[in-house]
Design a protein around this motif. Sequence first.
Motif, PDB file in Angstrom:
ATOM      1  N   LYS A 118      37.524  25.670  25.440  1.00  0.00           N
ATOM      2  CA  LYS A 118      36.583  24.592  25.086  1.00  0.00           C
ATOM      3  C   LYS A 118      37.285  23.361  24.539  1.00  0.00           C
ATOM      4  CE  LYS A 118      33.067  27.321  25.903  1.00  0.00           C
ATOM      5  NZ  LYS A 118      32.909  27.354  27.344  1.00  0.00           N
ATOM      6  N   ILE A 119      38.535  23.157  24.952  1.00  0.00           N
ATOM      7  CA  ILE A 119      39.209  21.928  24.554  1.00  0.00           C
ATOM      8  C   ILE A 119      38.924  20.886  25.628  1.00  0.00           C
ATOM      9  CG2 ILE A 119      41.489  20.870  24.218  1.00  0.00           C
ATOM     10  CD1 ILE A 119      42.166  23.637  22.852  1.00  0.00           C
ATOM     11  N   ALA A 120      38.199  19.837  25.213  1.00  0.00           N
ATOM     12  CA  ALA A 120      37.664  18.882  26.193  1.00  0.00           C
ATOM     13  C   ALA A 120      38.543  17.644  26.356  1.00  0.00           C
ATOM     14  CB  ALA A 120      36.252  18.466  25.790  1.00  0.00           C
ATOM     15  N   THR A 121      39.741  17.646  25.751  1.00  0.00           N
ATOM     16  CA  THR A 121      40.645  16.499  25.878  1.00  0.00           C
ATOM     17  C   THR A 121      40.810  16.131  27.355  1.00  0.00           C
ATOM     18  OG1 THR A 121      41.883  17.454  24.039  1.00  0.00           O
ATOM     19  CG2 THR A 121      42.927  15.634  25.214  1.00  0.00           C
ATOM     20  N   PRO A 122      40.631  14.855  27.703  1.00  0.00           N
ATOM     21  CA  PRO A 122      40.826  14.472  29.105  1.00  0.00           C
ATOM     22  C   PRO A 122      42.240  14.839  29.599  1.00  0.00           C
ATOM     23  CG  PRO A 122      39.850  12.657  27.867  1.00  0.00           C
ATOM     24  CD  PRO A 122      40.219  13.714  26.871  1.00  0.00           C
TER      25      PRO A 122
END
Length: 228
Positions: free
Chosen positions: A73-77
């Motif tokens: 769930k790491i949403a970093t682009p």
Amino acid sequence: MPKTRILIVEDEESILLPLEDNLRLEGYEVSSAKDGLQGLSMAKDGNFDLIVLDIMLPKMDGFEVCKRLRQDKIATPILILTAKSQEVDKVLGLELGADDYVTKPFSPRELLARIKAILRRAQQTQQGVDVFRFGDVEVDFKKYEAKKAGNPIDLTALEFALLHFLIANSGQVVHRNKILDEIWGENVYIEPRTVDKHISLVRKKVEDDPQNPRFIVGVRGVGYKFVA
Ligand code: CA
């Protein structure tokens, strides 16, 4: 304002070093990792604004790093660097949750334009509409959270931006080229099929029947229209 932080995961120094220099000259704070495992752990802990990720890496390849970050769930682009066109198909086909890709060899200007476009739309998504509901879907653009029928759905940063843009233009046909300019940035060459590919990914997540979409309607030969 705090500096924008970019992580580069790349094992080839001939690519890494000039890239680090270029990004620092542009005012970014840059960190780097030279293998996939180190990249994964830095990406998880580092609270970066963007990750530039090579595919062919020692210890763990970029596909796996990308997959694991999204699983956690790491949403970093994520901007993927690919060396071969076969990898491009895999990047698109695997639905890894990457935001964009650049094929090697790339010009520093091209890469910088892509990076700026990704950062710009990440910022825009955080402004403006906060929570939007359509059908049984609820999207919180500030928190990067989405639900369908109460169940969480995973949208990538790019998919949030795409949906945000279509919603902001509700009821109007948005030309494919306009979507490209807005989401990927002007002066950047992207194949139009990339837009269609990402639209189809969003539809799969938000539409009851993605083959017969109710909300994200295609207008043949032109573009797309969001119908609330
Ligand atoms: Ca490599």
